[in-house]
Design an enzyme around this catalytic site. Sequence first.
Site, short mmCIF file in Angstrom:
data_model
loop_
_atom_site.label_atom_id
_atom_site.label_comp_id
_atom_site.label_asym_id
_atom_site.label_seq_id
_atom_site.Cartn_x
_atom_site.Cartn_y
_atom_site.Cartn_z
N GLY A 144 0.83 -1.21 0.00
CA GLY A 144 0.00 0.00 0.00
C GLY A 144 0.86 1.25 0.00
O GLY A 144 2.06 1.18 -0.29
N ASN A 145 0.28 2.39 0.31
CA ASN A 145 1.07 3.62 0.42
C ASN A 145 0.43 4.55 1.44
O ASN A 145 -0.63 4.24 2.00
CB ASN A 145 1.22 4.30 -0.96
CG ASN A 145 -0.11 4.67 -1.56
OD1 ASN A 145 -0.81 5.52 -1.03
ND2 ASN A 145 -0.50 4.01 -2.64
N HIS A 146 1.05 5.69 1.69
CA HIS A 146 0.64 6.56 2.79
C HIS A 146 -0.52 7.50 2.47
O HIS A 146 -0.87 8.34 3.28
CB HIS A 146 1.81 7.42 3.25
CG HIS A 146 2.89 6.64 3.92
ND1 HIS A 146 2.67 5.91 5.07
CD2 HIS A 146 4.18 6.43 3.59
CE1 HIS A 146 3.79 5.31 5.43
NE2 HIS A 146 4.72 5.60 4.54
N ALA A 189 -3.82 7.61 -5.18
CA ALA A 189 -2.44 7.15 -5.27
C ALA A 189 -2.51 5.65 -5.57
O ALA A 189 -2.46 4.81 -4.67
CB ALA A 189 -1.71 7.41 -3.96
#
Length: 403
Positions: free
Chosen positions: A211-213, A279
Site C-alpha cells: 500500500g502507500n501513505h 495514489a
Amino acid sequence: MNYEPMLIGKKILIGITGSIAAYKSILVVRLLVKAGADVKVVMTPAARDFVSPLVLSTLSRNKVIIEMAEGDEWSNHVMLGRWADVFLVAPLSCNTLAKMAHGLCDNILLAVYLSATCPVVVAPAMDEDMWQHPATQKNISALAEFGNHIISVRKGELGSGLFGEGRMAEPEEIVNYLVEHFFRAATLKGKKAIVTAGPTYEAIDPVRFIGNHSSGKMGFALAEALYLQGADVLLITGPTHESIPYEGLRVQRVVSAAEMFSAADTAFADADIIVMCAAVADFRPVEVAKEKIKKKTATLELSLTKTGDILKHLGSRKKKGQYLAGFALETENAEANAREKLSAKNADCIILNSLQDKAAGFGVDTNQVTIFDRSGTVLSLGLQSKKEIAKEIVSFIVSRIHE
Ligand code: CTP
C-alpha cells in the site's frame, strides 16, 4: 468546513425548544453566522430554562424573539416565516413536536411554524423511550407528510444519562444538512463528476498487502467541493478513514487498483468531469498466496507486475466535452515530468503535488500544488488547507469547462 460564499446573504431562522440539547443550538448559530448567514432566533418560553437568550442574541447579532408581544409591541410571526430562506427547529422537543403535528399555536415558535412559507427542517432531541413511543412516531410521520425535513436522531449518550436513540444531530451535521439540501451552488448543476481518492491495497496473501501513505484527504475534499458546486458526484475511494458528510454524494469503496480501474471505467462513459486523485499502486504481486506466507526462509522474493494505468486508459477513451484531470507526485524534474504526464495520459490538466514542504502531501491537512494545462497555463496554489486547494482546483476546472 468553510461554506462561504454559499451561506452569504442566506436567511436562516432558528427555533429553539425546551430540551437539554438546546446548548448545541448555540454552536449551530455560531457556525451559520461564521459562514456568512443572517440568523434570527425564536424560542419557546421553556427553552429559556436551557439556554440564555443573551448568548443567542449576541451570537446571532439579532434580538431573540420569545413572546407573542412585548409591551405594546407585537412580534410579527408571519413576517418572520416569510423573511427566512429556511426555518430550522433544533432541538425539537417531544412537546413541541406534538403541538406542530396537531396545529397548536400557544407560543410564538408555533405561530411562526404554522405561518412559515419557507422550508421547515427539524432536528428532534429526546430520550429513547419518548422517541420510540407510538405517539411520537406518529407525530414525526405527520411532520414528514406535511413536507417538513427531518434530521434523524442519533444513537448515543442522552440527557437522562442513558444510552440510546434520541440524541440530536451534532451542530456540524445540522449545518451540513442545510448546506446540502438548500444552499448548494448551481454552477455545476446537471454535470456528472467522478473523483478517485486514497491508496489502493494490493494483496500479497490473505493478511498482507502493498500500500502507500495516501490518506484520501485531498480526493475527499475535491469530491465535496465539486458536490457543493452542484455536481452529481461519485467518489471512488481506496481504504481510508475519511468520511463524507453529505448523504447525496455517492461513495464507492474499493480496495485494489483493479477494482478502482473497473469502477472508474464503468462510470466514465457519462461523466463530464473526472479527477484522478488516487495514489494507485503501480505494481501488484503476480500471485496472491492463498494461505498466510510463513517465515520459513531467510529471504522472500515477490514478483510484481504493473497495474493498469486508470488515468491513461480513461485518457484514451476521452470524448469531446469530458474534462479529465490527473495528479502527479514527483521527487525530481517535477515540472518536466508533470508536462510529460499531461500528454502521455491525454489529460486536460495535471495537478502537481509539491513535496517541497512538510506541510504538503500525505496525511496532513494542508497542500501546495501547481496546475499545468494543455493551453500552457501554469497556476501555482500556495500552501493552504486541502479544502481550500480543492475549491481552487474546482474553480479552475469550472473556468475551463465553461470556456
Ligand atoms: N494513476 C492511475 N493509475 C495508475 C497509476 C497512476 O490512474 N495505475 C494516476 C494517478 O491517480 C494520478 C496520475 O496517474 O492522477 C499520476 O500518478 P503518479 O503516481 O504521479 O504517476 P505514475 O503515472 O504512476 O508514474 P510514475 O510513478 O512513473 O511517476
